[in-house]
Motif scaffolding. Sequence first.
Motif, short mmCIF file in Angstrom:
data_model
loop_
_atom_site.label_atom_id
_atom_site.label_comp_id
_atom_site.label_asym_id
_atom_site.label_seq_id
_atom_site.Cartn_x
_atom_site.Cartn_y
_atom_site.Cartn_z
N VAL A 13 38.99 85.11 76.36
CA VAL A 13 38.73 83.77 76.91
C VAL A 13 39.65 83.53 78.10
O VAL A 13 39.22 83.09 79.18
N THR A 58 42.06 77.49 71.48
CA THR A 58 41.64 78.87 71.23
C THR A 58 42.45 79.48 70.09
O THR A 58 41.91 80.26 69.29
N TYR A 109 33.85 75.01 68.76
CA TYR A 109 34.69 76.02 69.41
C TYR A 109 35.87 76.42 68.54
O TYR A 109 36.18 77.60 68.39
N ALA A 142 39.87 86.07 71.66
CA ALA A 142 40.68 84.95 72.14
C ALA A 142 41.35 85.31 73.46
O ALA A 142 41.38 84.51 74.40
#
Length: 447
Positions: A126, A109, A71, A123
Motif C-alpha cells: 500500500v 493499514t 479497509y 500492507a
Amino acid sequence: MFSTDDSIVAIATPPGRGGIGIVRISGAGSREVAAQIIDRSQPLEPRRATFTRIRATDEVVATYFPAPHSYTGEHVVEISAHGSPVVLQAIVASAIAAGARLAEPGEFTLRAFLNGKRDLIQAEAVADLIEASTPVQARVAFDQLDGTLTERIAAIDGDLFDLIARLEASLDFPDEGYHFIEPSEAARRITILLARFDDLLAGARAGRLIREGATVVVAGRPNVGKSSLFNLLAGADRAIVTPVAGTTRDLVSECVDIEGLAVTLVDTAGWRETHDIVEREGVARSKQARDVANLLLLVLDRSEPIRREDEELLAQTADRPRIVVANKSDLPGHFEMSRLGGAPVVDVSAKTGAALDDLRRAILCELTGRESLRDTAAISNTRHIALLEQARANLAAASEVSSLPGTPEEFILADLQAARARLDEVVGARTSDDVLRHIFERFCIGK
Ligand SMILES: Nc1nc2c(ncn2[C@@H]2O[C@H](COP(=O)(O)OP(=O)(O)O)[C@@H](O)[C@H]2O)c(=O)[nH]1
Ligand SMILES: [Mg+2]
C-alpha cells in the motif's frame, strides 16, 4: 502493544485544497462518533452513501462500512466533505471531541494487518503504491497488494511444511524402520525448493531498482554535450547549454522515467583542470556525484579525437558501472567502437535526438540486467529480499546435510524450520513490534 480498541480519525486525502476531501474514522465506536457529529437522527445504513451535514461546518456524504467488510476490518465511517483543509480539520476536531483519537501514521493499514485483512507484504505494498512515481513502480506494488508474492511464498511454504511433517513423522516412529519420506526423496524435494527460491530471487535486482529507483550521473569533459543530453533525457531545458566550456558548475538533477525505472538524472560540471574557484568546486562535486551513482553516462564527443581529459576520466571510472555515450553522431566521426573497456558504447546525437531510445534501453539493461521490465519483479522490497536470501541459505544448508548418507533427520529439520521461520517473517505471521513500528512509520497520517 498496539491497541485497537479505540476509534481513530484522520484526513485520508492529501494536504491542500481539492474538490473533495475525506475524513476516515475506524474502530468499534466509529458509528457512534459519526452519529454525534452529523445532523441526522437515524443511524447510518451500512454501505449507503448518505448526504448529510456536519453541524455548522459543511455538507458531506457519509458512508458506514460495518466490520469486517472495510479497509481496516473494523467499523469504518468515511466522510466526504469539500476539500478544504479548514473544513477537514474541523471535522477531525469534532470527531476527537466525540471520543475518537487522532490516528498515528499508517495506523489504518496497521489495523488492517492486525485484523487479518492484509498480510505484511500487502500492507507494505500500500505504501509503495501510494509512493510510486512511475507506472512500472505502481504495477509492481499493485501486484504485491493483489497477493502475487503472497501466493508464491505460500506455495513454497506449503511444500516446505509437507516435507517437515514427513521428516518429523519418520523421527517420531524410529522403530518401525519405515521412512515417511525416503532420504533420497527428501534431498530431491529440497533441490526443487532451492530452484524455486532462485526463481523468485532472480527478479530481486530489477525489483529493488524498480522500487527504489537509481541515480544516473552524466560525466565527461567540458563541451562534449552532457547538458544537452541531460536536457533531452529529462524532456526539459533544465541545464544551461552553451558553446562555452565550463558552463555547468553546479549539480543539476531531475527525476525521469527511463523505460519504467524512476531515475534521478544528474548533470555535472565537465572534468578538467581549472583555476576558476567556482568551476573547481563544481568539478569536485561532479566527482562526489560519480562516486554515489548507480550508473555513469560517460560522454565523449565523437566528432573530435579523444583528448587527455577523456582518457583521464575513462581511467578514473574504469571500475564503475558505466555506459560510454559517443555524442554528436550528426557530425562526421573521429572514432567508431561498440565497447570500451567492458562498457557498452552508444552513438547518439543530443542535437537531433538520434538513438536516444537505444541509450534509454542500454541504461535499463546496465542497471537491471534486463531488456524490459514487462514481466519482472514479484519481489522488490529489501526486507523481503533479505529474508528470502536467508531462507535460501537455510535450505542450501539442509541440502548439503541431506546429501550425506545417514544424516539424522533432526539436522535437516532444524534448517528447514529456520527457512520456514524466515518465510513467516516476510508475510508477517511472526514479526516483532519493532519491525512493525519501523514499517508503518513510513506511512503518512491517514493511510
Ligand atoms: N552538432 C552537435 N552539437 C552538439 C551536440 N550536443 C551538444 N552539442 C553542442 O555542443 C556544445 C556544448 O554542449 P553542452 O551540452 O553545453 O556540453 P557540456 O559542456 O558537456 O554540458 C553546445 O554548443 C551544444 O549545442 C550534438 O549531438 N551535435
Ligand atoms: Mg554542461
